[in-house]
Design a protein around this motif. Sequence first.
Motif, PDB file in Angstrom:
ATOM      1  N   GLY A  30       0.817  -1.218   0.000  1.00  0.00           N
ATOM      2  CA  GLY A  30       0.000   0.000   0.000  1.00  0.00           C
ATOM      3  C   GLY A  30       0.845   1.260   0.000  1.00  0.00           C
ATOM      4  N   LEU A  31       1.905   1.264   0.800  1.00  0.00           N
ATOM      5  CA  LEU A  31       2.781   2.432   0.851  1.00  0.00           C
ATOM      6  C   LEU A  31       3.562   2.607  -0.445  1.00  0.00           C
ATOM      7  N   ALA A  32       3.870   1.490  -1.113  1.00  0.00           N
ATOM      8  CA  ALA A  32       4.658   1.568  -2.338  1.00  0.00           C
ATOM      9  C   ALA A  32       3.832   1.970  -3.551  1.00  0.00           C
ATOM     10  N   THR A  33       2.516   1.806  -3.464  1.00  0.00           N
ATOM     11  CA  THR A  33       1.679   2.093  -4.638  1.00  0.00           C
ATOM     12  C   THR A  33       1.839   3.521  -5.147  1.00  0.00           C
ATOM     13  N   PRO A  34       1.758   4.559  -4.291  1.00  0.00           N
ATOM     14  CA  PRO A  34       1.979   5.911  -4.815  1.00  0.00           C
ATOM     15  C   PRO A  34       3.389   6.125  -5.352  1.00  0.00           C
ATOM     16  N   PHE A  44       8.943   9.832 -17.662  1.00  0.00           N
ATOM     17  CA  PHE A  44       9.007  10.803 -18.757  1.00  0.00           C
ATOM     18  C   PHE A  44      10.254  11.683 -18.639  1.00  0.00           C
ATOM     19  N   VAL A  45      10.782  11.793 -17.406  1.00  0.00           N
ATOM     20  CA  VAL A  45      12.003  12.571 -17.178  1.00  0.00           C
ATOM     21  C   VAL A  45      13.226  11.665 -17.205  1.00  0.00           C
ATOM     22  N   ASP A  46      13.145  10.574 -16.447  1.00  0.00           N
ATOM     23  CA  ASP A  46      14.229   9.596 -16.396  1.00  0.00           C
ATOM     24  C   ASP A  46      13.890   8.475 -17.366  1.00  0.00           C
ATOM     25  N   LYS A  47      14.485   8.509 -18.539  1.00  0.00           N
ATOM     26  CA  LYS A  47      14.141   7.549 -19.577  1.00  0.00           C
ATOM     27  C   LYS A  47      14.445   6.110 -19.181  1.00  0.00           C
ATOM     28  N   ARG A  48      15.290   5.934 -18.182  1.00  0.00           N
ATOM     29  CA  ARG A  48      15.582   4.574 -17.715  1.00  0.00           C
ATOM     30  C   ARG A  48      14.572   4.090 -16.675  1.00  0.00           C
ATOM     31  N   ALA A  49      13.669   4.961 -16.292  1.00  0.00           N
ATOM     32  CA  ALA A  49      12.543   4.598 -15.405  1.00  0.00           C
ATOM     33  C   ALA A  49      13.019   3.862 -14.158  1.00  0.00           C
ATOM     34  N   ARG A  50      14.062   4.367 -13.543  1.00  0.00           N
ATOM     35  CA  ARG A  50      14.662   3.636 -12.425  1.00  0.00           C
ATOM     36  C   ARG A  50      13.744   3.558 -11.207  1.00  0.00           C
ATOM     37  N   LEU A  51      13.088   4.646 -10.860  1.00  0.00           N
ATOM     38  CA  LEU A  51      12.204   4.613  -9.698  1.00  0.00           C
ATOM     39  C   LEU A  51      11.071   3.623  -9.912  1.00  0.00           C
ATOM     40  N   PHE A  52      10.488   3.626 -11.084  1.00  0.00           N
ATOM     41  CA  PHE A  52       9.396   2.704 -11.409  1.00  0.00           C
ATOM     42  C   PHE A  52       9.885   1.257 -11.368  1.00  0.00           C
ATOM     43  N   CYS A  56       8.682  -1.468  -8.415  1.00  0.00           N
ATOM     44  CA  CYS A  56       7.951  -2.672  -8.846  1.00  0.00           C
ATOM     45  C   CYS A  56       8.710  -3.938  -8.461  1.00  0.00           C
ATOM     46  N   LEU A  57      10.032  -3.925  -8.635  1.00  0.00           N
ATOM     47  CA  LEU A  57      10.831  -5.086  -8.258  1.00  0.00           C
ATOM     48  C   LEU A  57      10.741  -5.336  -6.751  1.00  0.00           C
ATOM     49  N   GLY A  58      10.840  -4.263  -5.967  1.00  0.00           N
ATOM     50  CA  GLY A  58      10.776  -4.423  -4.517  1.00  0.00           C
ATOM     51  C   GLY A  58       9.489  -5.050  -4.055  1.00  0.00           C
ATOM     52  N   VAL A  59       8.362  -4.565  -4.575  1.00  0.00           N
ATOM     53  CA  VAL A  59       7.062  -5.131  -4.193  1.00  0.00           C
ATOM     54  C   VAL A  59       6.968  -6.583  -4.654  1.00  0.00           C
ATOM     55  N   GLY A  60       7.446  -6.855  -5.859  1.00  0.00           N
ATOM     56  CA  GLY A  60       7.409  -8.231  -6.364  1.00  0.00           C
ATOM     57  C   GLY A  60       8.201  -9.186  -5.495  1.00  0.00           C
ATOM     58  N   LEU A  61       9.390  -8.769  -5.061  1.00  0.00           N
ATOM     59  CA  LEU A  61      10.228  -9.634  -4.227  1.00  0.00           C
ATOM     60  C   LEU A  61       9.601  -9.846  -2.850  1.00  0.00           C
ATOM     61  N   VAL A  62       8.935  -8.826  -2.335  1.00  0.00           N
ATOM     62  CA  VAL A  62       8.246  -8.983  -1.046  1.00  0.00           C
ATOM     63  C   VAL A  62       7.215 -10.105  -1.143  1.00  0.00           C
ATOM     64  N   TRP A  63       6.468 -10.146  -2.250  1.00  0.00           N
ATOM     65  CA  TRP A  63       5.419 -11.161  -2.361  1.00  0.00           C
ATOM     66  C   TRP A  63       5.973 -12.527  -2.746  1.00  0.00           C
ATOM     67  N   VAL A  64       7.128 -12.572  -3.399  1.00  0.00           N
ATOM     68  CA  VAL A  64       7.807 -13.861  -3.571  1.00  0.00           C
ATOM     69  C   VAL A  64       8.175 -14.433  -2.203  1.00  0.00           C
ATOM     70  N   ASP A  65       8.681 -13.561  -1.340  1.00  0.00           N
ATOM     71  CA  ASP A  65       9.050 -13.956   0.009  1.00  0.00           C
ATOM     72  C   ASP A  65       7.834 -14.466   0.782  1.00  0.00           C
ATOM     73  N   VAL A  66       6.735 -13.727   0.702  1.00  0.00           N
ATOM     74  CA  VAL A  66       5.516 -14.121   1.419  1.00  0.00           C
ATOM     75  C   VAL A  66       4.985 -15.447   0.887  1.00  0.00           C
ATOM     76  N   ARG A  67       5.005 -15.620  -0.416  1.00  0.00           N
ATOM     77  CA  ARG A  67       4.491 -16.870  -0.986  1.00  0.00           C
ATOM     78  C   ARG A  67       5.308 -18.073  -0.511  1.00  0.00           C
TER      79      ARG A  67
END
Length: 339
Positions: A30-34, A44-52, A56-67
């Motif tokens: 929930g905190l990561a969604t915004p 649109f500013v950082d063409k490498r989209a690093r923050l995005f 996304c990777l961080g949230v994905g790894l959290v749920w891999v861990d939970v699973r």
Amino acid sequence: MGLAGIPKPPRFARRVLPVVWPVGAAAVTGLATPVIVAGAFHAFVDKRARLFRVSCLGVGLVWVDVRMLLDCWRLRLKDRDGTGPTWEDDHEQVFLAGLNRAMILGKRWVGFEVRLDDRMHFGNEGAPLVAFARHAGPGDSIALAWLLGHTAGRMPKIVLAEALRWDPMVDTLLTQMRSYFVPSRTGAGDDRVEGVRELARGLKHDDVLLLFPEGQNFSPDRRRRLISRLREAGQELRARRAVSLWNTLPPKTKGVVAVLDERPDADVMIVGHAGFGHLSTPREIWDAIPFTDRPFLVRTHTYAAGDVPDDAPAIAEWLDERWTEIDDWVTAYEGSGTA
């Protein structure tokens, strides 16, 4: 201080954390969604989209861990006593599946990809295998465990810091897999090598014991501090040895000697890797994302058990030679313009 200085969680925390972690994961999401939404616009500013990518990777790894944790609960409900004939094998399959999901996410979101420099040789089928690996860069322990489990077809048995028990999935799953959690430096009187010996003693013919002889992740700062400490302690020979290595730390031999002394029948794989070793700070890792033009390149060499020395001084000299070869290979690769 690093992980080695962090004590394991107290018994109460180890009981509570597995229960609250799935709820905590939902809160993290929930905190990561915004942040993810902001990262999408920031692309649109950082063409490498690093923050995005990173969020996304961080949230994905959290749920891999939970699973993986939930799969452990499922196995416990299936076999409440933990005495069934497939108990350990079932947990090993959970481990391999989780590693595979993590590697898929790493490739999808940040371009993390493992490649081989040459063909891997996995030793004799009827003999256990021990792997002594370089320790450097982000994600190397996960990548190497995945590589050995999925490519070598051998189940990794891992030596890891006791501080990682603060992750309830790691504590639950790897304990069932007979991994060895090295006691923190704050634990006085603990025999840190005996656990390594016990893990080596229990190796089966289709297992691989994964050990990082350097004891900590390489970074230029750690290299400089180690050289200074050795010189201050009057260990000039070891200091000169450390100075001669540019990409690795001198390997510690105590655990290696214990493993080889316990299992003289084991073949030995030396594992080097290049491409990520000098990404040692958050800023350097951030600047390198995505890693689409930077593969995690792995090079291995496997020695038959009879070709490995069997006394401590000879093992130390032999391991130093292998680490010099790794260091030279990394220097040649990263200086070639390929990296």
